[in-house]
Scaffold this motif. Structure first.
Motif, mmCIF file in Angstrom:
data_model
loop_
_atom_site.group_PDB
_atom_site.id
_atom_site.type_symbol
_atom_site.label_atom_id
_atom_site.label_comp_id
_atom_site.label_asym_id
_atom_site.label_seq_id
_atom_site.Cartn_x
_atom_site.Cartn_y
_atom_site.Cartn_z
ATOM 1 N N ALA A 65 0.835 -1.202 0.000
ATOM 2 C CA ALA A 65 0.000 0.000 0.000
ATOM 3 C C ALA A 65 0.869 1.251 0.000
ATOM 4 O O ALA A 65 1.915 1.306 0.656
ATOM 5 C CB ALA A 65 -0.912 -0.001 1.220
ATOM 6 N N ALA A 87 -4.388 7.282 -3.014
ATOM 7 C CA ALA A 87 -5.090 6.237 -2.274
ATOM 8 C C ALA A 87 -4.078 5.149 -1.927
ATOM 9 O O ALA A 87 -3.035 5.039 -2.578
ATOM 10 C CB ALA A 87 -6.222 5.654 -3.118
ATOM 11 N N THR A 100 -4.101 2.235 -2.693
ATOM 12 C CA THR A 100 -3.936 1.325 -3.836
ATOM 13 C C THR A 100 -3.544 2.062 -5.117
ATOM 14 O O THR A 100 -3.658 1.498 -6.208
ATOM 15 C CB THR A 100 -5.246 0.554 -4.087
ATOM 16 O OG1 THR A 100 -6.305 1.497 -4.348
ATOM 17 C CG2 THR A 100 -5.624 -0.303 -2.894
ATOM 18 N N SER A 101 -3.072 3.297 -5.012
ATOM 19 C CA SER A 101 -2.752 4.087 -6.208
ATOM 20 C C SER A 101 -1.780 3.378 -7.141
ATOM 21 O O SER A 101 -1.854 3.529 -8.365
ATOM 22 C CB SER A 101 -2.176 5.448 -5.809
ATOM 23 O OG SER A 101 -3.182 6.308 -5.333
ATOM 24 N N HIS A 122 -1.334 0.021 -7.231
ATOM 25 C CA HIS A 122 -1.701 -1.373 -7.459
ATOM 26 C C HIS A 122 -1.827 -1.642 -8.957
ATOM 27 O O HIS A 122 -2.231 -0.768 -9.733
ATOM 28 C CB HIS A 122 -3.031 -1.703 -6.780
ATOM 29 C CG HIS A 122 -2.889 -2.085 -5.337
ATOM 30 N ND1 HIS A 122 -1.969 -1.507 -4.499
ATOM 31 C CD2 HIS A 122 -3.564 -2.998 -4.574
ATOM 32 C CE1 HIS A 122 -2.074 -2.037 -3.292
ATOM 33 N NE2 HIS A 122 -3.024 -2.943 -3.312
ATOM 34 N N ASP A 131 -6.303 3.824 -8.383
ATOM 35 C CA ASP A 131 -7.219 4.835 -7.848
ATOM 36 C C ASP A 131 -8.672 4.466 -8.137
ATOM 37 O O ASP A 131 -9.556 4.652 -7.290
ATOM 38 C CB ASP A 131 -6.903 6.203 -8.455
ATOM 39 C CG ASP A 131 -5.650 6.832 -7.860
ATOM 40 O OD1 ASP A 131 -5.255 6.430 -6.750
ATOM 41 O OD2 ASP A 131 -5.063 7.711 -8.514
ATOM 42 N N TRP A 138 -9.754 1.725 -5.766
ATOM 43 C CA TRP A 138 -10.043 2.221 -4.417
ATOM 44 C C TRP A 138 -11.421 2.884 -4.368
ATOM 45 O O TRP A 138 -12.199 2.661 -3.430
ATOM 46 C CB TRP A 138 -8.965 3.205 -3.981
ATOM 47 C CG TRP A 138 -9.141 3.693 -2.570
ATOM 48 C CD1 TRP A 138 -9.720 4.862 -2.164
ATOM 49 C CD2 TRP A 138 -8.746 3.012 -1.375
ATOM 50 N NE1 TRP A 138 -9.712 4.962 -0.802
ATOM 51 C CE2 TRP A 138 -9.116 3.836 -0.285
ATOM 52 C CE3 TRP A 138 -8.117 1.799 -1.123
ATOM 53 C CZ2 TRP A 138 -8.871 3.472 1.037
ATOM 54 C CZ3 TRP A 138 -7.871 1.439 0.201
ATOM 55 C CH2 TRP A 138 -8.248 2.268 1.259
ATOM 56 N N SER A 139 -11.733 3.696 -5.374
ATOM 57 C CA SER A 139 -13.046 4.350 -5.412
ATOM 58 C C SER A 139 -14.167 3.326 -5.495
ATOM 59 O O SER A 139 -15.217 3.483 -4.862
ATOM 60 C CB SER A 139 -13.122 5.296 -6.614
ATOM 61 O OG SER A 139 -12.175 6.338 -6.509
ATOM 62 N N GLN A 188 -14.089 0.171 -4.431
ATOM 63 C CA GLN A 188 -14.187 -0.594 -3.193
ATOM 64 C C GLN A 188 -14.729 0.242 -2.030
ATOM 65 O O GLN A 188 -15.469 -0.266 -1.192
ATOM 66 C CB GLN A 188 -12.809 -1.143 -2.820
ATOM 67 C CG GLN A 188 -12.343 -2.304 -3.688
ATOM 68 C CD GLN A 188 -12.935 -3.625 -3.246
ATOM 69 O OE1 GLN A 188 -12.626 -4.133 -2.171
ATOM 70 N NE2 GLN A 188 -13.793 -4.193 -4.070
ATOM 71 N N HIS A 189 -14.347 1.525 -1.993
ATOM 72 C CA HIS A 189 -14.650 2.337 -0.809
ATOM 73 C C HIS A 189 -15.607 3.489 -1.080
ATOM 74 O O HIS A 189 -15.941 4.236 -0.157
ATOM 75 C CB HIS A 189 -13.345 2.873 -0.212
ATOM 76 C CG HIS A 189 -12.417 1.786 0.233
ATOM 77 N ND1 HIS A 189 -12.514 1.172 1.461
ATOM 78 C CD2 HIS A 189 -11.390 1.171 -0.411
ATOM 79 C CE1 HIS A 189 -11.582 0.241 1.571
ATOM 80 N NE2 HIS A 189 -10.887 0.216 0.447
#
Length: 398
Positions: A46, A119, A121-122, A124, A183, A186-187, A189-190
């Motif tokens: 991360a 994020a 996970t940016s 990932h 990114d 992440w959006s 998932q969250h």
């Protein structure tokens, strides 16, 4: 601060700067992971900071890149003076004063111009490889979870989408290309804006598949609307069964992603018509048809008959599946889809992913199939894809 051109190739300088910025961040993340200084999220390290370096503004406004390069040059000069001060005792004080003055008066641009919110996970990387099976799985998930708000075309012009306090983003615009996959993940998932979090409804693997479908669908919507891919789209990864001429037996199996650095042609079989023969200038794959038998001469030796492959191609090209037979697609050495032909002779006009300059200078028509393909390959090689995603160039897709 205005910096004159002075014959400097600023595009090359900006490219090197962005490459250095991205390599620096990725290297830092690897070091932190090796030191156990950052946690893992879904099997990948991360990013532990609230901000990351970003070249998005510099790709739009070269003056920002020039200012940043100038500031780095000032800082490098200050470090050089400090090193000289350590080695030259007699001039140590003046050198240190000069170096300190350079650091003090370095004209750094506003940090907001070369950083962006990050994020965890940016950085990932999607594990799917943009495969045909992932795209089709993502389509099913999109229909179940997303279509009510975002619509089939991703533009968000649905009754439910228009009734929301925060309008859904247009997924057919450049959004999916501007933001990094991490990114977007992440959006998804969250949650973000008016979109709820889907972490409890969609698995990690399905989230990546959904991202693949959204990119493929945006490409298909774009080509259906404009006749060209407005942004680069990759050739989906698929499984291959390849026969070696003169070697009977079970075909060898491999994946398209293993053909590094090769131009690739996909040919959708057409009932009642013989497919084109192999072409020494590229690797060919026959879709929805049988690979060449061991004693065939010149026939396409590699094939894929999986249903998901045709569906993924239909999505990316914005074409109904029943209209695909006879279609040929051409990808460059970096794995980007560049041209489509619906039958007949190839020509430079078949190239559907290119720069404005190439579009204006491509010309039209070709005297024969071989000459047309030669012209198309020459135009494609002369106009390589320079794809910026998340503020950084991505040169190679596979």
């Amino acid at each position: 601060m205005v910096i004159p051109d002075a014959g400097i190739d600023w595009d090359a300088c900006i490219g090197l700067l962005l490459q250095a910025m991205q390599s620096l961040q990725q290297g830092l993340l690897h070091v932190l992971a090796a030191l156990d200084a950052t946690r893992d999220i879904d099997g990948q390290p991360a990013w532990p900071f609230a901000l990351r370096l970003s070249g998005e503004v510099m790709l739009i406004d070269r003056s920002v890149a020039r200012a940043l390069l100038a500031a780095l040059a000032y800082s490098a000069a200050a470090l050089l003076l400090a090193a000289l001060a350590c080695a030259w005792k007699r001039a140590r004080i003046p050198l240190l004063l000069a170096g300190g003055a350079l650091l003090l008066f370095t004209p750094w641009p506003d940090a907001a111009l070369f950083t962006a919110p990050a994020a965890p996970t940016s950085f990932h990387v999607s594990p799917t490889g943009f495969s045909a099976s992932a795209i089709v799985r993502g389509e099913r998930l999109y229909t179940q979870q997303c279509i009510a708000c975002h619509g089939a075309d991703g533009r968000g012009n649905t009754p439910l989408g228009l009734s929301l306090p925060v309008a859904p983003p247009n997924l057919s615009s450049g959004l999916l290309w501007r933001r990094s996959d991490g990114d977007i993940f992440w959006s998804l998932q969250h949650g973000k804006g008016g979109m709820p979090a889907f972490a409890t409804r969609i698995s990690v693997a399905d989230s990546w598949a959904l991202i693949d479908y959204m990119k493929a669908n945006a490409a298909g919507v774009g080509i259906a609307a404009t006749g060209a891919w407005p942004r680069p789209v990759a050739l989906p990864d698929i499984a291959l069964a390849c026969r070696t001429p003169g070697a009977p037996g079970t075909p060898d199996t491999t994946r398209l992603s293993q053909w590094h650095g090769q131009r690739v042609r996909l040919v959708v079989a057409e009932s009642g018509k013989a497919p084109p023969t192999e072409d020494p200038r590229l690797q060919s794959v026959l879709l929805d048809g049988a690979a060449a038998s061991a004693d065939s001469v010149g026939a396409i030796a590699c094939a894929n008959n999986q249903r998901d492959t045709l569906r993924a191609i239909a999505i990316i090209t914005g074409t109904p599946e029943d209209k695909l037979p006879g279609t040929q697609l051409l990808a460059d050495r970096d794995g980007w889809l560049r041209a489509r032909n619906a039958g007949g002779e190839w020509s430079p006009d078949d190239m559907l992913c290119r720069s404005t300059t190439a579009v204006e200078g491509a010309g039209s028509g070709a005297g024969n199939a071989a000459g047309g393909m030669d012209q198309l390959i020459a135009a494609m090689d002369a106009d390589p894809v320079r794809f910026a995603k998340g503020g950084f160039f991505t040169h190679r897709q596979r």
